[in-house]
Design an enzyme around this catalytic site. Structure first.
Site, PDB file in Angstrom:
ATOM      1  N   CYS A 256       0.829  -1.093  -0.216  1.00  0.00           N
ATOM      2  CA  CYS A 256      -0.047   0.159  -0.105  1.00  0.00           C
ATOM      3  C   CYS A 256       0.777   1.255   0.026  1.00  0.00           C
ATOM      4  CB  CYS A 256      -0.881  -0.040   1.304  1.00  0.00           C
ATOM      5  SG  CYS A 256      -2.376   1.131   0.702  1.00  0.00           S
ATOM      6  N   HIS A 354      -3.950  -4.959   0.621  1.00  0.00           N
ATOM      7  CA  HIS A 354      -3.562  -5.588   1.706  1.00  0.00           C
ATOM      8  C   HIS A 354      -3.528  -7.032   1.648  1.00  0.00           C
ATOM      9  CE1 HIS A 354      -3.318  -1.602   3.903  1.00  0.00           C
ATOM     10  NE2 HIS A 354      -4.147  -1.421   2.984  1.00  0.00           N
ATOM     11  N   GLU A 356      -2.280  -8.885   4.012  1.00  0.00           N
ATOM     12  CA  GLU A 356      -2.608  -9.459   5.384  1.00  0.00           C
ATOM     13  C   GLU A 356      -3.986  -9.667   5.848  1.00  0.00           C
ATOM     14  OE1 GLU A 356      -2.863  -4.832   5.780  1.00  0.00           O
ATOM     15  OE2 GLU A 356      -1.701  -6.240   4.568  1.00  0.00           O
TER      16      GLU A 356
END
Length: 401
Positions: A256, A354, A356
């Site tokens: 990001c 993202h 994660e």
């Protein structure tokens, strides 16, 4: 039943919405953005990338599962304000340790409920993200509008130093230790070092102002640049640091804001999106494999590569930079925004979304495996191979056109 205190929301262009106070009573200002996720409001609230932003939840019912002690992505709520349509009267979940509104009030987060969030979201989609104010202490829209227009803009905002860790800390690998990573905290989420730890990586999280010597002093096998808030055009220190990492050919992975930093380090520009990408349902094409991933996003800026403007199709060809060839590896299918970069001659790659996934789908979790492969020494060959595959697809596409 006790009547709630009234509140107003005023956008920078004068559009006004009336509702009721939600969370803390007071007044707040920030950039109005909308998040399309139907779940994960606790992770959204505690994501440092939302610093100085007023988040509008497009899902109508918020707070249904309360809040708990496990799902925070940082040590506090970072949003500047919160806008919901229908807040849950009761949070119900076996993991809940409290209610959402009580948590907002305890941390001084000013919000508003009872707002037509569909109309507000449509307005932001048509007019773009803009400054906004929420007040439950002043019901004069004109007076609030004047204060909104005096508040700082997101363009030109250098915010990493406001969200970064004050001192280094370590997240140990789970099971057998394989690698050590130095992570530059530009607004890191807790789930990033967790995903690395699951792969045997010990992560040293360092302040945003760290030097190349600080990073390498950890004994790092690789470097990670985290997500974060603000305008990447202001992040001169991290950009210089990324260039030092590239010169030393230390494996690098950015997510990001970290992806935008690497883009600048490679010589590309950045620009502000009309209303950004925020939510957990954004379709992204991996150009090397042709696979479409449903991904979690939170960014208002993007990388500008040569030959592509906002909304234009991003070129497939290799772009020559100071550090060798670079390709755009991932593209958002909604608007053709650059979502990933792959270096062909140095061990570095990024994605602007993202992997994660907190909150969000796990389609892109494999990227942490790819980072581990890059550290292990196999990743650059893989990236070169995928780059050749992308080149072949481009060539075959040209022949069939």
């Amino acid at each position: 039943m006790t009547r709630r205190r009234s509140a107003i929301l005023v956008l920078e262009d004068g559009r006004t919405f009336h509702g009721e106070a939600y969370g803390s009573v007071g007044e707040t200002f920030g950039e109005a953005v909308f998040n399309t996720g139907m779940t994960g409001y606790q992770e959204t609230l505690t994501d440092p990338s939302y610093h100085r932003q007023v988040v509008v939840q497009t899902a109508p019912h918020i707070g249904n599962t309360g809040v708990n002690d496990e799902d925070d992505e940082s040590g506090r709520i970072w949003v500047a304000g919160y806008v919901v349509r229908d807040p849950a009267r009761i949070g119900s979940n076996w993991r809940a340790t409290g209610g959402l509104e009580d948590r907002l009030a305890a941390e001084g987060v000013v919000g508003i409920s009872g707002v037509d969030t569909r109309a507000l979201t449509r307005h932001l989609r048509e007019r773009g993200a803009m400054r906004v104010g929420i007040s439950s202490i002043d019901d004069d829209p004109r007076a609030l509008l004047a204060r909104v227009r005096q508040s700082p803009q997101m363009v030109g905002a250098d915010l990493s130093a406001e969200v970064t860790t004050e001192k280094p800390y370590v997240v140990e690998a789970q099971g057998e230790h394989r690698f050590t990573v130095a992570a530059l905290d530009l607004g890191i989420k807790r789930n990033v070092p967790r995903r690395l730890a699951a792969r045997g990586v010990t992560t040293h999280v360092l302040p945003a102002g760290s030097s190349i010597e600080d990073l390498l002093a950890t004994g790092a096998d690789a470097v990670f640049f985290s997500p974060g808030p603000g305008d990447p055009a202001t992040a001169h220190g991290p950009v210089t640091l990324a260039q030092e990492v590239l010169r030393r050919r230390v494996p690098l992975f950015g997510i990001c804001f970290g992806s935008q930093i690497l883009g600048r380090a490679l010589g590309f520009g950045t620009y502000k999106l009309g209303y950004g990408h925020r939510g957990i349902n954004q379709p992204v094409l991996d150009r090397a494999t042709g696979k479409v991933e449903v991904t979690s996003h939170n960014h208002g800026f993007a990388v500008q590569v040569p030959g592509a403007g906002a909304g234009a199709v991003v070129p497939d060809q290799v772009i020559e930079t100071e550090f060798g060839g670079v390709q755009v590896s991932h593209v958002c299918l909604n608007d053709n925004v650059v979502e990933g970069l792959r270096a062909k001659d140095v061990p570095a790659f990024t994605v602007q979304y993202h992997p994660e996934a907190a909150a969000g789908p796990h389609d892109a979790d494999y990227l942490f495996d790819r980072f581990a492969e890059l550290i292990e020494g196999r990743g650059l060959d893989r990236m070169r191979s995928e780059g050749r595959g992308l080149d072949r697809q481009q060539s075959e596409g040209g022949k069939n056109a």
